[in-house]
Scaffold this motif. Structure first.
Motif, PDB file in Angstrom:
ATOM      1  N   UNK A 170      -2.966  -5.576  -0.211  1.00  0.00           N
ATOM      2  CA  UNK A 170      -2.923  -4.629  -1.337  1.00  0.00           C
ATOM      3  C   UNK A 170      -2.994  -5.361  -2.673  1.00  0.00           C
ATOM      4  N   UNK A 171      -2.339  -6.514  -2.744  1.00  0.00           N
ATOM      5  CA  UNK A 171      -2.397  -7.303  -3.984  1.00  0.00           C
ATOM      6  C   UNK A 171      -3.826  -7.746  -4.274  1.00  0.00           C
ATOM      7  N   UNK A 172      -4.530  -8.233  -3.254  1.00  0.00           N
ATOM      8  CA  UNK A 172      -5.911  -8.692  -3.447  1.00  0.00           C
ATOM      9  C   UNK A 172      -6.833  -7.539  -3.825  1.00  0.00           C
ATOM     10  N   UNK A 173      -6.609  -6.365  -3.234  1.00  0.00           N
ATOM     11  CA  UNK A 173      -7.410  -5.185  -3.589  1.00  0.00           C
ATOM     12  C   UNK A 173      -7.248  -4.872  -5.076  1.00  0.00           C
ATOM     13  N   UNK A 174      -6.002  -4.859  -5.549  1.00  0.00           N
ATOM     14  CA  UNK A 174      -5.752  -4.568  -6.955  1.00  0.00           C
ATOM     15  C   UNK A 174      -6.306  -5.637  -7.875  1.00  0.00           C
ATOM     16  N   UNK A 175      -6.083  -6.892  -7.516  1.00  0.00           N
ATOM     17  CA  UNK A 175      -6.546  -7.994  -8.371  1.00  0.00           C
ATOM     18  C   UNK A 175      -8.062  -7.966  -8.539  1.00  0.00           C
ATOM     19  N   UNK A 176      -8.801  -7.919  -7.431  1.00  0.00           N
ATOM     20  CA  UNK A 176     -10.262  -7.970  -7.520  1.00  0.00           C
ATOM     21  C   UNK A 176     -10.855  -6.691  -8.109  1.00  0.00           C
ATOM     22  N   UNK A 177     -10.199  -5.548  -7.896  1.00  0.00           N
ATOM     23  CA  UNK A 177     -10.704  -4.300  -8.462  1.00  0.00           C
ATOM     24  C   UNK A 177     -10.733  -4.367  -9.987  1.00  0.00           C
ATOM     25  N   UNK A 178      -9.635  -4.815 -10.587  1.00  0.00           N
ATOM     26  CA  UNK A 178      -9.597  -4.883 -12.055  1.00  0.00           C
ATOM     27  C   UNK A 178     -10.373  -6.096 -12.582  1.00  0.00           C
ATOM     28  N   UNK A 228      -2.086  -5.999 -12.343  1.00  0.00           N
ATOM     29  CA  UNK A 228      -2.507  -4.776 -11.665  1.00  0.00           C
ATOM     30  C   UNK A 228      -2.321  -4.887 -10.152  1.00  0.00           C
ATOM     31  N   UNK A 229      -2.602  -6.060  -9.614  1.00  0.00           N
ATOM     32  CA  UNK A 229      -2.382  -6.262  -8.179  1.00  0.00           C
ATOM     33  C   UNK A 229      -0.925  -6.101  -7.810  1.00  0.00           C
ATOM     34  N   UNK A 230      -0.041  -6.666  -8.628  1.00  0.00           N
ATOM     35  CA  UNK A 230       1.398  -6.554  -8.380  1.00  0.00           C
ATOM     36  C   UNK A 230       1.844  -5.089  -8.475  1.00  0.00           C
ATOM     37  N   UNK A 243       3.471  -2.239  -5.448  1.00  0.00           N
ATOM     38  CA  UNK A 243       4.671  -1.413  -5.584  1.00  0.00           C
ATOM     39  C   UNK A 243       4.345   0.078  -5.551  1.00  0.00           C
ATOM     40  N   UNK A 244       3.288   0.467  -6.245  1.00  0.00           N
ATOM     41  CA  UNK A 244       3.005   1.901  -6.399  1.00  0.00           C
ATOM     42  C   UNK A 244       2.558   2.556  -5.093  1.00  0.00           C
ATOM     43  N   UNK A 245       1.748   1.870  -4.289  1.00  0.00           N
ATOM     44  CA  UNK A 245       1.298   2.503  -3.044  1.00  0.00           C
ATOM     45  C   UNK A 245       2.460   2.659  -2.069  1.00  0.00           C
ATOM     46  N   UNK A 246       3.458   1.786  -2.185  1.00  0.00           N
ATOM     47  CA  UNK A 246       4.636   1.930  -1.318  1.00  0.00           C
ATOM     48  C   UNK A 246       5.527   3.067  -1.792  1.00  0.00           C
ATOM     49  N   UNK A 247       5.610   3.249  -3.094  1.00  0.00           N
ATOM     50  CA  UNK A 247       6.343   4.399  -3.614  1.00  0.00           C
ATOM     51  C   UNK A 247       5.689   5.712  -3.187  1.00  0.00           C
ATOM     52  N   UNK A 248       4.378   5.673  -3.012  1.00  0.00           N
ATOM     53  CA  UNK A 248       3.642   6.877  -2.630  1.00  0.00           C
ATOM     54  C   UNK A 248       3.497   7.023  -1.120  1.00  0.00           C
ATOM     55  N   UNK A 253      -4.636   7.982  -4.240  1.00  0.00           N
ATOM     56  CA  UNK A 253      -4.915   8.437  -5.613  1.00  0.00           C
ATOM     57  C   UNK A 253      -3.672   8.278  -6.489  1.00  0.00           C
ATOM     58  N   UNK A 254      -2.535   8.737  -5.983  1.00  0.00           N
ATOM     59  CA  UNK A 254      -1.295   8.628  -6.747  1.00  0.00           C
ATOM     60  C   UNK A 254      -0.934   7.168  -7.014  1.00  0.00           C
ATOM     61  N   UNK A 255      -1.024   6.330  -5.979  1.00  0.00           N
ATOM     62  CA  UNK A 255      -0.649   4.927  -6.127  1.00  0.00           C
ATOM     63  C   UNK A 255      -1.530   4.189  -7.120  1.00  0.00           C
ATOM     64  N   UNK A 256      -2.851   4.391  -7.020  1.00  0.00           N
ATOM     65  CA  UNK A 256      -3.773   3.705  -7.926  1.00  0.00           C
ATOM     66  C   UNK A 256      -3.610   4.182  -9.368  1.00  0.00           C
ATOM     67  N   UNK A 257      -3.447   5.491  -9.545  1.00  0.00           N
ATOM     68  CA  UNK A 257      -3.253   6.025 -10.900  1.00  0.00           C
ATOM     69  C   UNK A 257      -1.959   5.512 -11.515  1.00  0.00           C
ATOM     70  N   UNK A 258      -0.894   5.494 -10.713  1.00  0.00           N
ATOM     71  CA  UNK A 258       0.393   5.014 -11.210  1.00  0.00           C
ATOM     72  C   UNK A 258       0.306   3.551 -11.631  1.00  0.00           C
ATOM     73  N   UNK A 259      -0.314   2.723 -10.806  1.00  0.00           N
ATOM     74  CA  UNK A 259      -0.461   1.305 -11.141  1.00  0.00           C
ATOM     75  C   UNK A 259      -1.317   1.118 -12.388  1.00  0.00           C
ATOM     76  N   UNK A 260      -2.396   1.888 -12.490  1.00  0.00           N
ATOM     77  CA  UNK A 260      -3.294   1.755 -13.643  1.00  0.00           C
ATOM     78  C   UNK A 260      -2.600   2.173 -14.937  1.00  0.00           C
ATOM     79  N   UNK A 261      -1.842   3.273 -14.883  1.00  0.00           N
ATOM     80  CA  UNK A 261      -1.126   3.743 -16.076  1.00  0.00           C
ATOM     81  C   UNK A 261      -0.121   2.697 -16.547  1.00  0.00           C
ATOM     82  N   UNK A 262       0.618   2.112 -15.608  1.00  0.00           N
ATOM     83  CA  UNK A 262       1.618   1.092 -15.971  1.00  0.00           C
ATOM     84  C   UNK A 262       0.946  -0.107 -16.632  1.00  0.00           C
ATOM     85  N   UNK A 263      -0.120  -0.613 -16.023  1.00  0.00           N
ATOM     86  CA  UNK A 263      -0.813  -1.779 -16.578  1.00  0.00           C
ATOM     87  C   UNK A 263      -1.461  -1.441 -17.918  1.00  0.00           C
TER      88      UNK A 263
END
Length: 452
Positions: free
Chosen positions: A14-22, A47-49, A53-58, A79-89
């Protein structure tokens, strides 16, 4: 990878997905020169970090519970996890940098992270259906049949055998499962190893025969996990069984209902959110009240006695969704498509607008935002007699929404109450701010669907 019992692999993925996506989004945007190369790396790491956290909360923590999620839950959770992570970052970048993310960065990073999260979970679910967890039972008793039936109906588990030290005298077990008598512990462990068994589930009570005890001691050396039925159900189905309960469960983690920092934080959040909710919705209450009164005579606000924390009764408030004489024959179970519900009431229930007055209960402290749904005293007295540990759901404050509402939905019978209790007990045992946030986030799509 997918059958691994190590959650660290999923955290890394999940960390690698977030890191490379952004990182990809920041490097292919037409405005790439705005972002300094070093900042691109640091922001992508953040964003990876946050995504981990966000996908586990969801609810998409993949480990153990992939089989329990529908495709809809995977998509909504992603959708919820990615949006939450993006908003925070985005908020962090907006505060610490001059430039904020543009639409190219937003669309690309969200699209890639959504694709990665959904695809990994879909592959996980598919892999488990093609290569299910292989399970063996130790011990033969009456409860084994019902427990085995539940696993047999799930494509993500395959029962390899049932074993016991003595001859089995239960015909259903002999006919349904490949039965083995444990005579030599080493030979039996070798057999399980050859059959590639992942988990052995002990069906014994407090007393375990000597030969079986030796088997359990040696299984870890064969990389085979040993669990009892209750622990298996808690891990893979996220509920606590009242049938397989024992002393070890409720002495291992017991919630103190009258204290603790978690309850203090929970109460502060309850006060803040209930005040905000009342402030936003109160202007619409007169219209709702008027519509209710125009459809049927009687008071628009419905009052009823419910059982709260530690068994104390309180008065709950709701917008009335039934006719005035709905219970002229006495207390009745509410049900799906209840004929007593009015047309407007059906809409209020689907949209959960009828629950808005309960924000006053939350503000007063009778209820919380998250917790087991409060039941009527008449039903509680009845259910306590037939369902073990039913009163345990009142060790925490009752709530507007809860784990049982997310996982099971509406109930209208004693059997439904038993199944919902098992989810409530899971909430009590795993009481935490993380679980509170997960329930809150997963309630939003249920409200949008009108699932009630």
């Amino acid at each position: 990878m997918f059958k691994s019992r190590s959650g660290r692999r999923w955290i890394v993925l999940d960390f690698l997905i977030g890191f490379f996506a952004l990182f990809i989004a920041l490097n292919i945007t037409p405005y790439v020169d705005i972002y300094e190369p070093t900042n691109r790396i640091w922001v992508s790491l953040g964003y990876g970090f946050c995504l981990v956290l966000s996908v586990r909360l969801c609810g998409l923590n993949s480990l153990y519970v992939s089989h329990a999620r529908s495709k809809y839950e995977i998509v909504i959770g992603a959708i919820q996890g990615c949006l939450l992570a993006y908003v925070v970052v985005s908020l962090i970048v907006g505060i610490t940098h001059v430039h904020i993310f543009g639409r190219y960065v937003m669309l690309t990073s969200l699209g890639l992270s959504l694709l990665g999260i959904i695809l990994s979970r879909a592959l996980d679910k598919y892999a488990l259906s093609k290569h299910p967890l292989r399970v063996a039972f130790l011990g033969c008793n009456e409860l084994l049949k019902a427990f085995g039936d539940r696993l047999t109906s799930n494509p993500h588990f395959k029962i390899v055998c049932a074993a016991c030290q003595d001859d089995c005298d239960i015909p259903e077990v002999m006919e349904t499962y490949h039965y083995i008598k444990v005579e030599d512990p080493d030979a039996f462990c070798s057999y399980l190893d050859a059959q590639k068994v992942d988990i052995v589930v002990s069906c014994y009570g407090s007393t375990i025969p000597l030969r079986v005890h030796k088997v359990i001691e040696r299984l870890p050396f064969h990389n085979i996990e040993v669990m009892n039925k209750g622990s298996f159900l808690e891990r893979y189905f996220r509920e606590i069984s009242v049938t397989y309960r024992n002393l070890h469960w409720y002495t291992s983690q017991f919630i103190k209902p009258n204290g603790g920092a978690i309850l203090l934080v929970k109460r502060i959040l309850d006060i803040f959110v209930s005040m905000l909710g009342l402030a936003l919705t109160l202007p619409f209450w007169p219209l709702i009240i008027l519509l209710i009164k125009l459809e049927t005579p009687g008071p628009a606000i419905f009052k009823q006695c419910r059982v709260g924390l530690l068994g104390k009764n309180f008065t709950i408030y709701k917008f009335r969704t039934m006719g005035q004489d709905a219970e002229k024959k006495g207390a009745q179970w509410a049900s799906t498509n209840d004929p007593r519900v009015t047309k407007l009431g059906a809409f209020l229930r689907r949209s959960r607008i009828d629950e808005l007055p309960q924000l006053w209960n939350v503000l007063k402290g009778d209820m919380s935002l998250i917790g087991p749904r409060p039941e009527r005293p008449e039903f509680v007295d009845e259910l306590k007699k037939v369902i073990p540990l039913y009163e345990w759901r009142y060790l925490v404050p009752p709530g507007l929404t809860g784990w049982a509402q997310i996982c099971y939905g509406y109930g209208s019978s004693v059997e439904d109450a038993k199944r919902k209790l098992q989810f409530d007990l899971y909430y009590v045992k795993n009481f935490s701010i993380q679980l509170e946030l997960q329930i809150l986030l997963r309630t939003i799509p249920l409200m949008m669907r009108g699932s009630r």
